[in-house]
Design a protein around this motif. Structure first.
Motif, PDB file in Angstrom:
ATOM      1  N   GLY A  47      -1.745 -18.773  -5.293  1.00  0.00           N
ATOM      2  CA  GLY A  47      -1.484 -19.636  -4.151  1.00  0.00           C
ATOM      3  C   GLY A  47      -0.212 -19.316  -3.388  1.00  0.00           C
ATOM      4  N   ASP A  48       0.512 -18.278  -3.782  1.00  0.00           N
ATOM      5  CA  ASP A  48       1.797 -17.945  -3.174  1.00  0.00           C
ATOM      6  C   ASP A  48       1.606 -16.786  -2.192  1.00  0.00           C
ATOM      7  N   ALA A  49       1.340 -17.107  -0.930  1.00  0.00           N
ATOM      8  CA  ALA A  49       1.071 -16.069   0.068  1.00  0.00           C
ATOM      9  C   ALA A  49       2.259 -15.129   0.283  1.00  0.00           C
ATOM     10  N   PRO A  50       3.512 -15.626   0.350  1.00  0.00           N
ATOM     11  CA  PRO A  50       4.637 -14.694   0.512  1.00  0.00           C
ATOM     12  C   PRO A  50       4.754 -13.696  -0.639  1.00  0.00           C
ATOM     13  N   ALA A  51       4.551 -14.173  -1.877  1.00  0.00           N
ATOM     14  CA  ALA A  51       4.626 -13.255  -3.022  1.00  0.00           C
ATOM     15  C   ALA A  51       3.504 -12.231  -2.967  1.00  0.00           C
ATOM     16  N   LEU A  52       2.314 -12.686  -2.570  1.00  0.00           N
ATOM     17  CA  LEU A  52       1.184 -11.762  -2.449  1.00  0.00           C
ATOM     18  C   LEU A  52       1.482 -10.722  -1.368  1.00  0.00           C
ATOM     19  N   ALA A  53       2.023 -11.166  -0.246  1.00  0.00           N
ATOM     20  CA  ALA A  53       2.351 -10.238   0.843  1.00  0.00           C
ATOM     21  C   ALA A  53       3.386  -9.210   0.384  1.00  0.00           C
ATOM     22  N   ARG A  54       4.382  -9.638  -0.394  1.00  0.00           N
ATOM     23  CA  ARG A  54       5.394  -8.698  -0.876  1.00  0.00           C
ATOM     24  C   ARG A  54       4.773  -7.639  -1.780  1.00  0.00           C
ATOM     25  N   SER A  55       3.912  -8.073  -2.704  1.00  0.00           N
ATOM     26  CA  SER A  55       3.286  -7.119  -3.623  1.00  0.00           C
ATOM     27  C   SER A  55       2.409  -6.127  -2.875  1.00  0.00           C
ATOM     28  N   VAL A  56       1.628  -6.634  -1.929  1.00  0.00           N
ATOM     29  CA  VAL A  56       0.762  -5.756  -1.145  1.00  0.00           C
ATOM     30  C   VAL A  56       1.599  -4.802  -0.295  1.00  0.00           C
ATOM     31  N   GLY A  57       2.634  -5.328   0.353  1.00  0.00           N
ATOM     32  CA  GLY A  57       3.485  -4.496   1.198  1.00  0.00           C
ATOM     33  C   GLY A  57       4.157  -3.379   0.415  1.00  0.00           C
ATOM     34  N   GLU A  58       4.613  -3.683  -0.786  1.00  0.00           N
ATOM     35  CA  GLU A  58       5.246  -2.661  -1.623  1.00  0.00           C
ATOM     36  C   GLU A  58       4.272  -1.529  -1.934  1.00  0.00           C
ATOM     37  N   LEU A  59       3.037  -1.880  -2.206  1.00  0.00           N
ATOM     38  CA  LEU A  59       2.043  -0.853  -2.503  1.00  0.00           C
ATOM     39  C   LEU A  59       1.715  -0.025  -1.265  1.00  0.00           C
ATOM     40  N   LEU A  60       1.579  -0.686  -0.117  1.00  0.00           N
ATOM     41  CA  LEU A  60       1.258   0.052   1.099  1.00  0.00           C
ATOM     42  C   LEU A  60       2.394   0.991   1.510  1.00  0.00           C
ATOM     43  N   ASP A  61       3.626   0.644   1.148  1.00  0.00           N
ATOM     44  CA  ASP A  61       4.787   1.458   1.509  1.00  0.00           C
ATOM     45  C   ASP A  61       5.025   2.629   0.557  1.00  0.00           C
ATOM     46  N   ASP A  62       4.349   2.637  -0.570  1.00  0.00           N
ATOM     47  CA  ASP A  62       4.675   3.619  -1.621  1.00  0.00           C
ATOM     48  C   ASP A  62       3.392   4.298  -2.108  1.00  0.00           C
ATOM     49  N   ASP A  63       3.100   5.473  -1.552  1.00  0.00           N
ATOM     50  CA  ASP A  63       1.892   6.204  -1.931  1.00  0.00           C
ATOM     51  C   ASP A  63       1.889   6.550  -3.419  1.00  0.00           C
ATOM     52  N   ALA A  64       3.048   6.939  -3.927  1.00  0.00           N
ATOM     53  CA  ALA A  64       3.124   7.332  -5.338  1.00  0.00           C
ATOM     54  C   ALA A  64       2.844   6.142  -6.254  1.00  0.00           C
ATOM     55  N   LEU A  65       3.349   4.965  -5.874  1.00  0.00           N
ATOM     56  CA  LEU A  65       3.112   3.766  -6.680  1.00  0.00           C
ATOM     57  C   LEU A  65       1.629   3.414  -6.672  1.00  0.00           C
ATOM     58  N   ARG A  66       0.995   3.491  -5.495  1.00  0.00           N
ATOM     59  CA  ARG A  66      -0.444   3.203  -5.438  1.00  0.00           C
ATOM     60  C   ARG A  66      -1.231   4.164  -6.326  1.00  0.00           C
ATOM     61  N   GLU A  67      -0.849   5.418  -6.272  1.00  0.00           N
ATOM     62  CA  GLU A  67      -1.560   6.409  -7.084  1.00  0.00           C
ATOM     63  C   GLU A  67      -1.349   6.150  -8.571  1.00  0.00           C
ATOM     64  N   ARG A  68      -0.106   5.816  -8.938  1.00  0.00           N
ATOM     65  CA  ARG A  68       0.185   5.574 -10.360  1.00  0.00           C
ATOM     66  C   ARG A  68      -0.557   4.349 -10.872  1.00  0.00           C
ATOM     67  N   LEU A  69      -0.564   3.254 -10.095  1.00  0.00           N
ATOM     68  CA  LEU A  69      -1.270   2.051 -10.532  1.00  0.00           C
ATOM     69  C   LEU A  69      -2.784   2.272 -10.532  1.00  0.00           C
ATOM     70  N   GLY A  70      -3.288   3.088  -9.598  1.00  0.00           N
ATOM     71  CA  GLY A  70      -4.706   3.416  -9.610  1.00  0.00           C
ATOM     72  C   GLY A  70      -5.095   4.176 -10.859  1.00  0.00           C
ATOM     73  N   GLU A  71      -4.237   5.106 -11.277  1.00  0.00           N
ATOM     74  CA  GLU A  71      -4.511   5.852 -12.502  1.00  0.00           C
ATOM     75  C   GLU A  71      -4.438   4.941 -13.721  1.00  0.00           C
ATOM     76  N   GLY A  72      -3.472   4.023 -13.726  1.00  0.00           N
ATOM     77  CA  GLY A  72      -3.373   3.071 -14.827  1.00  0.00           C
ATOM     78  C   GLY A  72      -4.565   2.134 -14.871  1.00  0.00           C
ATOM     79  N   ALA A  73      -5.036   1.738 -13.691  1.00  0.00           N
ATOM     80  CA  ALA A  73      -6.211   0.877 -13.624  1.00  0.00           C
ATOM     81  C   ALA A  73      -7.434   1.580 -14.169  1.00  0.00           C
ATOM     82  N   LEU A  74      -7.613   2.851 -13.795  1.00  0.00           N
ATOM     83  CA  LEU A  74      -8.766   3.617 -14.268  1.00  0.00           C
ATOM     84  C   LEU A  74      -8.733   3.778 -15.777  1.00  0.00           C
ATOM     85  N   ALA A  75      -7.559   4.068 -16.324  1.00  0.00           N
ATOM     86  CA  ALA A  75      -7.446   4.215 -17.778  1.00  0.00           C
ATOM     87  C   ALA A  75      -7.784   2.915 -18.491  1.00  0.00           C
TER      88      ALA A  75
END
Length: 401
Positions: A335-363
């Protein structure tokens, strides 16, 4: 002993209905997933469900098991459809749980249930849908207590759910087996993002957020819209909603909210899509968002993870049971839209982080198999068949603590 024949009761919605339409959602995926796995093991499986189109009765074969549509859902009709050879009944959701108690008595068969969601847990979640207990919801809560205390066994998806069944509904812990949901990694697998975007008409430069699920109040689509409104300065941000409407007033309110936030032109209301197309939608997304106020598990999150996509989900017991924050995804307060926006924004700003979390998700997703889920369920089936539902005789390995 070896289980030979199982009846799965799914009266709330027909598993053959297209996912994301009407009441068909994660429950359908779960019932079909178990049925396919049981069938592969040589177990005779019948899914009993209500007619989902007028005059659609009888049975039909599907992936090695039979789906039987019944007209009334009465215990006698269901018992007749299952037949005397049915060794065990596994009901799904409280409506089927109530019906299953009568069917079990008629067939003299043990009865196991899965709740999918628990009314009291939903009620405690901060969400306008549960601002006041309606008469229908009160009936559900009472019925869930009757089912929890009356069945021979319960398959829960998380330890939190097992604890809630004991503390809120009076279930006996010894009757509960914890079996996380599986994911079909043959169907949901990494695909080429560029190809997926070309197929779906999504621009290569678009920052794409994806929501998969019905537009139900408790799923938190409004929270995602408010978060997107806070990210409006990102010119390429787009949000895609895949899934049908549950409440027409709520769905209309979402469109009004998008207009009020000046992001209506950033939103795509895709609607329901065939299950075979879902992997392409996941592949096309930069981030998959699960913004639920309450979530017992989230099959959408596991599917996205199996496709190698980073997920931002509400930090509620279901997703938190299989998403490790910062390793296989991100968790934000419900229910916390600002916190959700921060988490999403951090991922959109960091290609390496998105790739790392995607690999962790797949594993993580590769360890969440239907085989493991079915194995635990079958272990519970075998024990309740052997002991005739006597609590004290259940093997301690089934306990959730």
């Amino acid at each position: 002993m070896t289980v030979r024949s199982v009846g799965l009761l799914a009266l709330h919605s027909c598993p053959l209905t297209a996912l994301g339409t009407g009441k068909a959602g994660g429950m359908s995926s779960y019932v079909l997933g178990l049925a396919r796995e049981f069938s592969r093991r040589g177990i005779t499986v019948k899914i009993i469900t209500n007619e989902h189109t007028e005059g659609h009765g009888g049975g039909e074969l599907c992936d090695g098991f039979e789906v039987v549509h019944v007209a009334s859902g009465a215990a006698d009709e269901i018992a007749g459809a299952l037949g005397a050879d049915c060794e065990l009944i596994h009901s799904h959701y409280w409506v089927s749980g109530l019906a299953g108690m009568g069917v079990a008595r008629r067939l003299g068969a043990p009865h196991v249930t899965t709740f999918h969601t628990i009314g009291v847990v939903k009620e405690e979640a901060w969400v306008p849908a549960f601002a006041g207990m309606t008469e229908g919801h009160r009936e559900r809560v009472q019925a869930e207590g009757v089912v929890a205390r009356g069945v021979d066994g319960i398959v829960a998806w998380t330890r939190f759910e097992a604890d809630a069944l004991v503390s809120m509904l009076g279930a006996e812990r010894e009757r509960i087996a914890v079996a996380p949901i599986g994911v079909d990694t043959d169907r949901f697998r990494p695909l080429d993002t560029a190809e997926a975007r070309r197929c779906l008409g999504i621009g290569a430069d678009e920052e794409t957020l994806l929501y998969v699920g019905r537009l139900d109040r408790i799923k938190g689509a409004d929270v995602l819209l408010r978060a997107a409104g806070l990210l409006i300065k990102r010119p390429w941000l787009r949000v895609r909603f895949v899934g049908g409407e549950v409440d027409a007033n709520y769905a209309a309110g979402l469109r009004t909210l998008a207009a009020d936030l000046n992001i209506a032109d950033r939103i795509s209301w895709v609607g329901p899509v065939p299950n075979d197309e879902l992997p392409w939608h996941y592949a096309a997304a930069d981030v998959v968002v699960v913004p639920s106020y309450s979530e017992s598990f989230s099959i959408a999150a596991t599917e996205a993870m199996a496709c190698g996509r980073p997920v931002v989900a509400s930090n509620v017991p279901g997703p938190a049971s299989f998403i490790e924050d910062g390793v296989s995804g991100r968790l934000a307060p419900a229910g916390d839209a600002p916190a959700l926006a921060r988490s999403v924004g951090e991922l959109l700003d960091d290609d390496a982080l998105r790739e790392r979390l995607g690999e962790g998700a797949l594993a993580a997703a590769r360890g969440m198999t239907w085989g493991a889920s079915a194995e635990t369920a079958l272990g519970l089936y075998e024990r309740v068949i052997e002991v005739g539902g006597e609590v004290g005789s259940l093997d301690s390995s089934l306990r959730s603590e």
